[in-house]
Design a protein around this motif. Structure first.
Motif, short mmCIF file in Angstrom:
data_model
loop_
_atom_site.label_atom_id
_atom_site.label_comp_id
_atom_site.label_asym_id
_atom_site.label_seq_id
_atom_site.Cartn_x
_atom_site.Cartn_y
_atom_site.Cartn_z
N ASP A 98 6.11 26.22 -96.15
CA ASP A 98 5.09 26.12 -95.11
C ASP A 98 5.60 25.53 -93.80
O ASP A 98 5.05 25.82 -92.75
N HIS A 99 6.61 24.68 -93.86
CA HIS A 99 7.12 24.05 -92.64
C HIS A 99 8.64 24.19 -92.60
O HIS A 99 9.32 23.96 -93.60
N SER A 100 9.17 24.53 -91.44
CA SER A 100 10.59 24.84 -91.31
C SER A 100 11.49 23.69 -91.73
O SER A 100 12.57 23.91 -92.30
N GLU A 101 11.07 22.46 -91.48
CA GLU A 101 11.93 21.31 -91.83
C GLU A 101 12.11 21.18 -93.34
O GLU A 101 13.08 20.56 -93.81
N LYS A 102 11.21 21.76 -94.13
CA LYS A 102 11.33 21.67 -95.59
C LYS A 102 12.53 22.45 -96.12
O LYS A 102 13.02 22.16 -97.20
N PHE A 103 13.01 23.44 -95.35
CA PHE A 103 14.18 24.19 -95.80
C PHE A 103 15.38 23.27 -95.96
O PHE A 103 16.21 23.45 -96.85
#
Length: 331
Positions: free
Chosen positions: A241-246
């Motif tokens: 859901d959020h790019s930083e979680k990658f």
């Protein structure tokens, strides 16, 4: 059965195969469709067999123009005429009441309604005109798998099961058409696509509802994509859901990542485990199914992490397909 690839100058042969009751896949601006003469019950049933498609999942009828649709619709209300004038040919499918006895129940799923679409693809218009009949047009893939956006994808899934594929190259959009139900008031969008509910509402001059419900097991869906599992590769898909979680994921050589280019550049996994969705939602729409197919062909991949987009109605079609592929699993 040999599956032949047809080029532009071979449409007569493709039309003849359809006339003989065979199946021929065709290009559209969205995804490739699997064609059979819509008025022939025996041909239509071959579509279900080739795809492994549930028999209560109604089919879209594909036409070369609005005039070809009229003999099969009980009536074409003013609302439909407005949408046809504004969006056809294009990625909008219109659900109307069917003329009784005009189409076999294998097309309608036994319902009183039928969905019509006029795609924006000259090759397919020419094919249908040569044939002289409307054709059914579900996505030309094995049921539940990601929809095909190239002739190669169709050949991968249906080689030996269908007679031919008209090769129109890569599709320009990549997600199936919007389906709007005009058999009810107000109109309801049953499946999201490139044409948004807001755009439909502006043309009709009325509020358009959005169907977000799930069809019960005992019920026949009004349109494709409403009831059964779709778009899923063999490996489990997760929506990020959020790019930083990658950057916090425990990625390894059995992980595949589908994301925008800037995110992929930050990940220290093998390049073959990355698939770029591009740099915008429009590019992601175009690349989503190709990416899911890319990883489906990699036998060592057991998890696919895909970037979510949150751009309001514009991203609804993308997220609808991605959520179905992931079975609702989010990170």
């Amino acid at each position: 059965m040999e599956t032949k690839i047809f080029k532009r100058d071979e449409l007569d042969e493709a039309a003849e195969l359809l006339r003989q009751g065979e199946l021929v896949a065709f290009p559209t601006e969205t995804v490739y469709g699997l064609g059979a003469i819509a008025t022939r019950d025996d041909s239509v049933k071959k579509v279900y067999a080739a795809k492994g498609r549930p028999s209560d999942n109604p089919l879209i009828v594909t036409v070369a123009d609005a005039e070809m649709m009229r003999p099969y619709a009980k009536e074409v209300p003013e609302r439909a005429e407005k949408l046809i004038k504004h969006f056809w040919p294009g990625p909008l499918t219109i659900l109307l009441f069917a003329k009784e006895g005009a189409l076999p129940s294998s097309v309608t799923g036994g319902l009183k309604t039928v969905a019509f679409r006029c795609p924006d693809d000259q090759l397919t218009h020419d094919l249908i005109k040569k044939l002289g009949y409307p054709i059914v047009g579900p996505s030309a893939n094995t049921s539940t798998k990601p929809s095909p956006t190239s002739a190669e994808h169709v050949y991968h899934d249906l080689k030996g099961k269908i007679a031919g594929i008209v090769d129109g190259g890569q599709t320009s959009f990549g997600l199936e058409s919007t389906i709007v139900d005009l058999s009810v008031e107000p109109a309801v969008v049953l499946r999201p696509g490139k044409v948004t509910p807001e755009e439909i509402s502006q043309v009709l001059g009325e509020k358009v509802l959005i169907n977000r419900g799930k069809v019960a097991d005992k019920d026949v869906p009004k349109a494709p994509g409403m009831k059964y599992r779709h778009y899923a590769p063999s490996a489990q898909v997760y929506v990020v859901d959020h790019s930083e979680k990658f950057l916090k994921l425990a990625l390894d050589q059995k992980s595949g990542v589908m994301a925008t280019s800037d995110i992929l550049a930050k990940l220290t996994i093998p390049e073959e485990n990355k698939f770029s969705l591009g740099d915008s939602l429009l590019e992601a729409d175009h690349n989503l199914f190709a990416g899911l197919r890319y990883f489906d062909d990699m036998k060592n991949i057991n998890a696919i992490y895909v970037e979510a987009f949150n751009d309001g109605e514009e991203s609804w079609a993308y997220m609808n397909r991605l959520n179905k592929a992931a079975g609702g699993k989010h990170i």
